[in-house]
Design a protein around this motif. Structure first.
Motif, PDB file in Angstrom:
ATOM      1  N   THR A   1      -0.641  -4.679 -11.587  1.00  0.00           N
ATOM      2  CA  THR A   1       0.734  -4.325 -11.095  1.00  0.00           C
ATOM      3  C   THR A   1       0.915  -3.151 -10.267  1.00  0.00           C
ATOM      4  O   THR A   1       0.978  -2.264 -10.874  1.00  0.00           O
ATOM      5  N   THR A   2       0.997  -3.358  -8.821  1.00  0.00           N
ATOM      6  CA  THR A   2       1.016  -1.998  -8.146  1.00  0.00           C
ATOM      7  C   THR A   2       2.571  -1.485  -7.883  1.00  0.00           C
ATOM      8  O   THR A   2       3.354  -2.131  -7.898  1.00  0.00           O
ATOM      9  N   PRO A   3       2.546  -0.220  -7.977  1.00  0.00           N
ATOM     10  CA  PRO A   3       4.140   0.352  -7.982  1.00  0.00           C
ATOM     11  C   PRO A   3       4.565   0.601  -6.259  1.00  0.00           C
ATOM     12  O   PRO A   3       5.366   1.177  -6.126  1.00  0.00           O
ATOM     13  N   ALA A   4       3.608   0.254  -5.446  1.00  0.00           N
ATOM     14  CA  ALA A   4       3.930   0.381  -4.040  1.00  0.00           C
ATOM     15  C   ALA A   4       5.518  -0.141  -3.738  1.00  0.00           C
ATOM     16  O   ALA A   4       5.617  -1.339  -4.113  1.00  0.00           O
ATOM     17  N   ARG A   5       6.146   0.507  -2.733  1.00  0.00           N
ATOM     18  CA  ARG A   5       7.343  -0.214  -2.449  1.00  0.00           C
ATOM     19  C   ARG A   5       6.933  -1.359  -1.372  1.00  0.00           C
ATOM     20  O   ARG A   5       6.034  -1.115  -0.537  1.00  0.00           O
TER      21      ARG A   5
ATOM     22  N   SER B   1       0.685  -1.019  -0.263  1.00  0.00           N
ATOM     23  CA  SER B   1       0.217  -0.006   0.057  1.00  0.00           C
ATOM     24  C   SER B   1       0.790   1.277  -0.126  1.00  0.00           C
ATOM     25  O   SER B   1       1.857   1.268   0.882  1.00  0.00           O
ATOM     26  N   GLY B   2       0.676   2.240  -0.786  1.00  0.00           N
ATOM     27  CA  GLY B   2       1.638   3.456  -1.091  1.00  0.00           C
ATOM     28  C   GLY B   2       0.783   4.335  -1.884  1.00  0.00           C
ATOM     29  O   GLY B   2      -0.409   4.077  -2.201  1.00  0.00           O
ATOM     30  N   PRO B   3       1.322   5.701  -1.796  1.00  0.00           N
ATOM     31  CA  PRO B   3       0.584   6.905  -2.324  1.00  0.00           C
ATOM     32  C   PRO B   3       0.245   6.694  -3.692  1.00  0.00           C
ATOM     33  O   PRO B   3      -0.537   7.318  -4.441  1.00  0.00           O
ATOM     34  N   ARG B   4       1.151   5.660  -4.633  1.00  0.00           N
ATOM     35  CA  ARG B   4       0.875   5.634  -5.975  1.00  0.00           C
ATOM     36  C   ARG B   4      -0.071   4.482  -6.402  1.00  0.00           C
ATOM     37  O   ARG B   4      -0.165   4.098  -7.562  1.00  0.00           O
ATOM     38  N   ASN B   5      -0.588   3.852  -5.481  1.00  0.00           N
ATOM     39  CA  ASN B   5      -1.488   2.654  -5.900  1.00  0.00           C
ATOM     40  C   ASN B   5      -2.995   3.103  -6.164  1.00  0.00           C
ATOM     41  O   ASN B   5      -3.287   4.157  -5.663  1.00  0.00           O
TER      42      ASN B   5
END
Lengths: 312, 392
Positions: A132-136, A119-123
């Motif tokens: 395909t999510t960009p979260a770290r 979960s991250g700000p760009r999801n």
């Protein structure tokens, strides 16, 4: 005659699932876990050690027709930080290696977690199975992704076996003892100042029902399992009449350290969740898998706080 | 002019007369008041002035706020009460949407699309009822996380900026479709806070024929700033992920985009109202994938709210330390921390049709359309700049 092997049987969901499978006719249940179950099983239980090869030999000896792999839990609070690598990833490798040698196997159900999306700000606001999510990712999330990618490999190698990957949203309930449920049931809940994540949850009973449904109706693919609806964390705590204690990041870490002995401390991937939130698309669950959760998000939160009024 | 004055009441005429310092006004009859006020107004009128929007639509902020409120009030039925009851037995006491059994919060309308005030009006007096619903979480939020109650409270607060502080004059709102998807592409102004996104939402909610919600998408920074991040979501905005934008368009909502991106945000004052590169035309691709028309929007005023003195590379380095994922090369340094009370103008231009929905948008058409939108917005901005007589 069905021979069902349940790994991770000592988890809350595992215990309920094994109990319900034991009562079925024409079914032989074998359960495996690295800790003793808190309730007694009528069926065969095998305590696996850290030696994954021994575990794989046991799986081959059991000769199951269905494997329900629940041992994807983050137990690093119990076994140390290395647990994800040593048990979740390696355990899955051993299990899948054993499955490759078994001829009788028909269905493999893997309990995964929506943590694979991170979960991250760009999801995206609503995550689909194909996104395909960009979260770290944290260590646990990377481990889960590794498990899922080996499932995908195995799927290619064994075309006759149905592989179902169920990605569960965080499971909460009045009796389940996982860290998120304990955390949410604290009298005053420390949250991160300035963030109010959207959460999608699953009720404990719905989680067990979803696994039973997947055993009865095998369907290959990846499915997000979650209740309908989503709630902001502040609203969840308000529904539970809990105090929402907003803390700056540093003080929040102190609070987590204090809560660790009580089992209500959140592992890193859940801290991320409390910061950015996550909501998944469950259309595939209802349309393709055909599973309908019993409670929506709001009523499951009320149920988790024992505040759901009795049905008239 | 007498005709207009005749329509006013005696009280209003008397207060006008007081403002114009007409002598003996307290003993005058209505006809006398009209005559003297008209004479005074004619005498005080400046000989010539450029035809800029000195006072948009001839109304003060208070009047505009009231007329907007009255218009929104017509959308709900105050005679009846919504029949929704939560499972704990908490009955909703809000007025239902006209021709419906339920209020806006409980299924009376599509909250993701229409901005119908749940309490029937905007105002502090509606807040206790709204906050009760907020605490009970008695309603659903939408897929992107729009919380209709928080959005309504922010809408009411934002209206003070919209009507009284920035005195936004929005023209051409008939170009915003009444239903169905559309992409509103606007120029981005240099300010720390995206006031232009806020004003775009408020313009469509307050002044369009039908109060619709504009789902604005922006950079991930808005998802990272504490407090702002969740208010941003709750007011209906989201991070510019392709999935979220397509969700809005496929479900027939209005999508607000600022194709200049951060470049439009962080430019020196000398480049005010010079549109930057429109990225790779992602917004055109979205429009072509969904078949939604593009409505170019020219926003005048956003650049002067925080005039940039110069841009600094040092500051950008600092920002990259806090937000490592950001790709900022230069940061603008502003003159003032408090926004200046600039008089804004907003012009919604004719929609551009992009043809039926297609899975594979033609790359050249994408660039061409993006360039066309940019040209239209730039031309509109140039005209508005030429006609503007005063910034404040």
């Amino acid at each position: 005659m069905d021979r069902i092997l349940v790994t991770g049987a000592s988890s809350w969901v595992g215990e309920r699932l094994v109990r319900s499978l034991e009562s079925r006719a024409d079914t032989e249940v074998f359960s495996v876990d690295e800790i003793e179950p808190s309730i007694g099983f009528a069926s065969d239980f095998y305590l696996s050690s850290l030696d994954v090869l021994e575990f794989a030999e046991h799986v081959i000896a059991v000769r199951p027709t269905t494997v329900v792999h629940l041992q994807t839990l983050d137990r690093s609070a119990l076994f140390g930080a290395d647990h994800v690598q040593s048990s979740v990833v390696l355990g899955a490798q051993a299990l899948f290696g054993a499955i490759g040698r078994l001829r009788e196997i028909r269905t493999v159900i893997v309990k995964s977690d929506t943590a694979v999306y991170g979960s991250g700000p760009r999801n995206p606001s609503v995550v689909r199975e194909s996104t395909t999510t960009p979260a770290r990712l944290t260590a646990y999330e990377r481990g889960l992704r590794e498990v899922e990618s080996s499932v995908a490999q195995l799927e290619d190698e064994l075309p006759n076996v149905t592989f179902t990957v169920l990605r569960f949203n965080p499971i909460v309930g009045a009796t389940i003892g996982n860290s998120l449920s304990r955390y949410l049931r604290l009298p005053a809940v420390p949250t991160l100042l300035g963030s109010d994540p959207r959460l999608q949850l699953v009720h404990e009973d719905d989680a067990v029902r979803a696994l039973q449904h997947a055993i009865d109706h095998p369907k290959s693919g990846r499915f997000n399992i979650g209740s309908n609806g989503q709630l902001y964390l502040s609203r969840i705590l308000r529904l539970g009449k809990r105090i929402n204690q907003r803390l700056p990041a540093r003080q929040f870490r102190y609070a987590m350290a204090v809560l660790r002995p009580f089992g209500a401390s959140l592992p890193p991937h859940l801290v991320n969740l409390i910061k950015y939130g996550r909501v998944t698309d469950t259309r595939l669950m209802t349309q393709s898998l055909g599973f309908e959760p019993g409670l929506n998000c709001r009523s499951l939160v009320l149920a988790a706080y024992d505040r759901l009024p009795a049905q008239k | 002019m007498e005709e207009i004055l005749n329509r006013l009441g005696v009280q209003e005429l008397r207060s006008l007369a007081r403002a114009l310092r007409v002598r003996g006004r307290s003993s005058m009859s209505k006809a006398q008041l009209v005559e003297s006020v008209a004479a005074e107004l004619k005498a005080s009128e400046p000989p010539s002035r450029k035809t800029g929007a000195r006072r948009p639509s001839g109304m003060h902020g208070e009047e505009r706020r009231r007329s907007s409120r009255d218009r929104l009030g017509l959308l709900v039925d105050r005679e009846r009460v919504c029949n929704f009851v939560t499972i704990e037995g908490f009955a909703c006491g809000l007025p239902p949407v006209r021709d419906n059994e339920r209020c806006a919060l409980h299924g009376g309308t599509n909250i993701s699309d229409l901005a119908i005030p749940a309490a029937g009006a905007l105002g502090f007096h509606t807040w206790p009822a709204l906050i009760r619903h907020l605490q009970m979480a008695s309603y659903d939020i939408d897929a992107l996380g729009l919380d209709p109650v928080v959005a309504e409270i922010l809408w009411h607060l934002g209206n003070y900026l919209y009507f009284d502080y920035f005195r936004v004059d929005a023209q051409g709102l008939a170009n915003v479709p009444m239903e169905g998807a559309a992409v509103l592409a606007a120029n981005h102004g240099g300010a720390a806070i995206p006031y232009d996104a806020m004003m775009l939402q408020l313009a469509v909610a307050n002044d369009a024929p039908l109060p619709r919600r504009v789902r604005v998408i922006g950079t991930e920074i808005f998802n990272m700033v504490p407090t702002y991040s969740h208010l941003y979501r709750k007011s209906g905005a989201a991070y510019a992920a392709k999935e979220d934008a397509m969700w809005a368009l496929e479900n027939g909502h209005l999508l607000g985009v600022f194709p200049e991106g951060v470049q439009g945000f962080q430019k020196p004052g000398s480049e005010a109202y010079r549109l930057q590169r429109f990225g790779r035309g992602g917004f055109v691709k979205l429009a072509m994938r969904s078949g939604a028309p593009i409505v170019p929007v020219a926003v005048l005023g956003s650049e002067e709210v925080h005039p940039a003195l110069f841009t600094s590379k040092r500051l950008a380095q600092l920002v990259r330390i806090v937000f490592p994922q950001q790709r900022v090369d230069e940061m603008a340094v502003w003159l003032n921390p408090i926004p200046l009370p600039v008089r804004w103008q907003m012009r919604f231009l004719e929609p551009i049709e992009v043809g039926p929905a297609t899975d594979r948008p033609d790359r050249l058409t994408v660039l061409e359309t993006a360039e066309r939108v940019r040209g239209l917005v730039q031309a509109a901005l140039d005209t508005m700049l030429r006609e503007r007589s005063m910034i404040f």
